[in-house]
Scaffold this motif. Structure first.
Motif, PDB file in Angstrom:
ATOM      1  N   UNK A  58      -1.494 -28.088  21.215  1.00 37.61           N
ATOM      2  CA  UNK A  58      -1.720 -29.001  20.274  1.00 37.61           C
ATOM      3  C   UNK A  58      -2.803 -30.014  20.559  1.00 37.61           C
ATOM      4  N   UNK A  59      -2.706 -30.170  22.028  1.00 37.67           N
ATOM      5  CA  UNK A  59      -3.609 -30.929  22.560  1.00 37.67           C
ATOM      6  C   UNK A  59      -5.283 -30.356  22.609  1.00 37.67           C
ATOM      7  N   UNK A  60      -5.256 -29.080  22.828  1.00 36.72           N
ATOM      8  CA  UNK A  60      -6.352 -28.393  22.828  1.00 36.72           C
ATOM      9  C   UNK A  60      -7.066 -28.324  21.174  1.00 36.72           C
ATOM     10  N   UNK A  61      -6.040 -28.148  20.242  1.00 37.54           N
ATOM     11  CA  UNK A  61      -6.348 -28.304  18.915  1.00 37.54           C
ATOM     12  C   UNK A  61      -7.009 -29.472  18.415  1.00 37.54           C
ATOM     13  N   UNK A  62      -6.360 -30.385  18.846  1.00 38.23           N
ATOM     14  CA  UNK A  62      -6.684 -31.758  18.511  1.00 38.23           C
ATOM     15  C   UNK A  62      -8.061 -32.113  19.242  1.00 38.23           C
ATOM     16  N   UNK A  63      -8.200 -31.746  20.195  1.00 42.47           N
ATOM     17  CA  UNK A  63     -10.064 -31.901  20.739  1.00 42.47           C
ATOM     18  C   UNK A  63     -10.749 -31.146  19.995  1.00 42.47           C
ATOM     19  N   UNK A  64     -10.390 -29.969  19.662  1.00 44.54           N
ATOM     20  CA  UNK A  64     -11.354 -29.356  18.534  1.00 44.54           C
ATOM     21  C   UNK A  64     -11.454 -29.881  17.496  1.00 44.54           C
ATOM     22  N   UNK A  65     -10.567 -30.387  16.679  1.00 45.29           N
ATOM     23  CA  UNK A  65     -10.515 -31.004  15.694  1.00 45.29           C
ATOM     24  C   UNK A  65     -11.325 -32.351  15.454  1.00 45.29           C
ATOM     25  N   UNK A  66     -11.296 -33.044  16.712  1.00 48.67           N
ATOM     26  CA  UNK A  66     -12.095 -34.426  16.920  1.00 48.67           C
ATOM     27  C   UNK A  66     -13.460 -33.909  17.157  1.00 48.67           C
ATOM     28  N   UNK A  67     -13.912 -32.854  17.995  1.00 55.88           N
ATOM     29  CA  UNK A  67     -15.222 -32.506  18.294  1.00 55.88           C
ATOM     30  C   UNK A  67     -15.869 -32.155  16.900  1.00 55.88           C
ATOM     31  N   UNK A  68     -14.922 -31.251  15.799  1.00 60.31           N
ATOM     32  CA  UNK A  68     -15.669 -31.098  14.611  1.00 60.31           C
ATOM     33  C   UNK A  68     -15.929 -32.135  13.479  1.00 60.31           C
ATOM     34  N   UNK A  69     -15.038 -33.153  13.852  1.00 60.92           N
ATOM     35  CA  UNK A  69     -15.013 -34.317  13.004  1.00 60.92           C
ATOM     36  C   UNK A  69     -16.409 -35.208  13.546  1.00 60.92           C
ATOM     37  N   UNK A  70     -16.391 -35.359  14.741  1.00 58.42           N
ATOM     38  CA  UNK A  70     -17.543 -35.830  15.379  1.00 58.42           C
ATOM     39  C   UNK A  70     -18.991 -35.334  15.142  1.00 58.42           C
ATOM     40  N   UNK A  71     -18.861 -34.006  15.116  1.00 59.33           N
ATOM     41  CA  UNK A  71     -20.129 -33.370  14.537  1.00 59.33           C
ATOM     42  C   UNK A  71     -20.341 -33.528  13.290  1.00 59.33           C
ATOM     43  N   UNK A  72     -19.529 -33.681  12.341  1.00 59.94           N
ATOM     44  CA  UNK A  72     -19.666 -33.734  10.966  1.00 59.94           C
ATOM     45  C   UNK A  72     -20.126 -35.244  10.572  1.00 59.94           C
ATOM     46  N   UNK A  73     -19.582 -36.300  11.290  1.00 60.43           N
ATOM     47  CA  UNK A  73     -20.116 -37.658  11.311  1.00 60.43           C
ATOM     48  C   UNK A  73     -21.374 -37.871  11.702  1.00 60.43           C
ATOM     49  N   UNK A  74     -21.878 -37.082  12.803  1.00 62.15           N
ATOM     50  CA  UNK A  74     -23.071 -37.190  13.314  1.00 62.15           C
ATOM     51  C   UNK A  74     -24.084 -36.652  12.451  1.00 62.15           C
ATOM     52  N   UNK A  75     -23.840 -35.623  11.820  1.00 66.86           N
ATOM     53  CA  UNK A  75     -24.611 -34.751  10.971  1.00 66.86           C
ATOM     54  C   UNK A  75     -24.810 -35.617   9.738  1.00 66.86           C
ATOM     55  N   UNK A  76     -23.717 -36.288   9.118  1.00 64.58           N
ATOM     56  CA  UNK A  76     -23.732 -36.893   8.002  1.00 64.58           C
ATOM     57  C   UNK A  76     -24.706 -38.401   8.170  1.00 64.58           C
ATOM     58  N   UNK A  77     -24.449 -38.912   9.378  1.00 68.35           N
ATOM     59  CA  UNK A  77     -24.974 -40.197   9.809  1.00 68.35           C
ATOM     60  C   UNK A  77     -26.678 -39.714   9.672  1.00 68.35           C
ATOM     61  N   UNK A  78     -27.178 -38.673  10.385  1.00 64.02           N
ATOM     62  CA  UNK A  78     -28.288 -37.958  10.496  1.00 64.02           C
ATOM     63  C   UNK A  78     -28.991 -38.041   9.016  1.00 64.02           C
ATOM     64  N   UNK A  79     -28.264 -37.370   7.893  1.00 61.69           N
ATOM     65  CA  UNK A  79     -28.666 -37.099   6.862  1.00 61.69           C
ATOM     66  C   UNK A  79     -28.726 -38.242   6.317  1.00 61.69           C
ATOM     67  N   UNK A  80     -27.928 -39.166   6.215  1.00 64.12           N
ATOM     68  CA  UNK A  80     -27.902 -40.566   5.574  1.00 64.12           C
ATOM     69  C   UNK A  80     -29.350 -41.390   6.043  1.00 64.12           C
ATOM     70  N   UNK A  81     -29.513 -41.301   7.330  1.00 66.59           N
ATOM     71  CA  UNK A  81     -30.509 -41.750   7.797  1.00 66.59           C
ATOM     72  C   UNK A  81     -31.832 -41.356   7.499  1.00 66.59           C
ATOM     73  N   UNK A  82     -31.862 -40.022   7.012  1.00 67.99           N
ATOM     74  CA  UNK A  82     -33.133 -39.589   6.414  1.00 67.99           C
ATOM     75  C   UNK A  82     -33.020 -39.493   4.624  1.00 67.99           C
TER      76      UNK A  82
END
Length: 136
Positions: A46-70
């Motif tokens: 579960x700890x590893x799964x949560x890390x994957x989920x957080x990584x996925x969410x972080x990537x989505x947030x960064x991508x969205x932020x980058x898209x919004x910036x553009x």
């Protein structure tokens, strides 16, 4: 090629990580139900799964932020993506709570088989905590 070449690739990787986390959670739950995964193994998974989920969410947030910036995404789409990330995190948190309860129920069953009152009571108290009971 260094790194990911587009925001769409970042989003695709984030989606794949999320899918992997979902499959891992399903496999963990199935392993617990089948008695093939111990409490410690379940907590580690579960700890590893949560890390994957957080990584996925972080990537989505960064991508969205980058898209919004553009200025390539609307505010409504941004809100939709953020809500989707929050929903995914909530699902993982709910599954983690369920797995913790399931592991504690299995521990209670094992404790009952020992016939030791202290062990049985300790396991029962853990289940009580999982379901929100304050027992002293």
């Amino acid at each position: 090629m260094n790194g990911l070449s587009s925001k769409n690739e970042v989003i695709e990787i984030a989606d794949r990580l999320s899918e992997i986390a979902d499959r891992a959670m399903d496999a963990t739950i199935a392993g617990i139900k089948a008695g093939k995964i111990s409490e410690n193994q379940a907590q580690e998974a579960i700890s590893h799964i949560q890390q994957l989920t957080l990584l996925s969410s972080g990537l989505l947030i960064q991508a969205v932020k980058s898209i919004v910036d553009g200025l390539q995404i609307s505010q409504a789409k941004l809100t939709e993506l953020i809500d989707e990330a929050k929903d995914r995190i909530a699902v993982i948190e709910t599954a983690a709570k369920f797995i913790d309860l399931l592991v504690d129920v299995l521990a209670f069953a094992a404790a009952a088989m020992t016939g030791k009152p202290d062990t049985i009571i300790a396991a029962a108290l853990e289940i009580g905590k999982d379901v929100g009971l304050e027992i002293e």
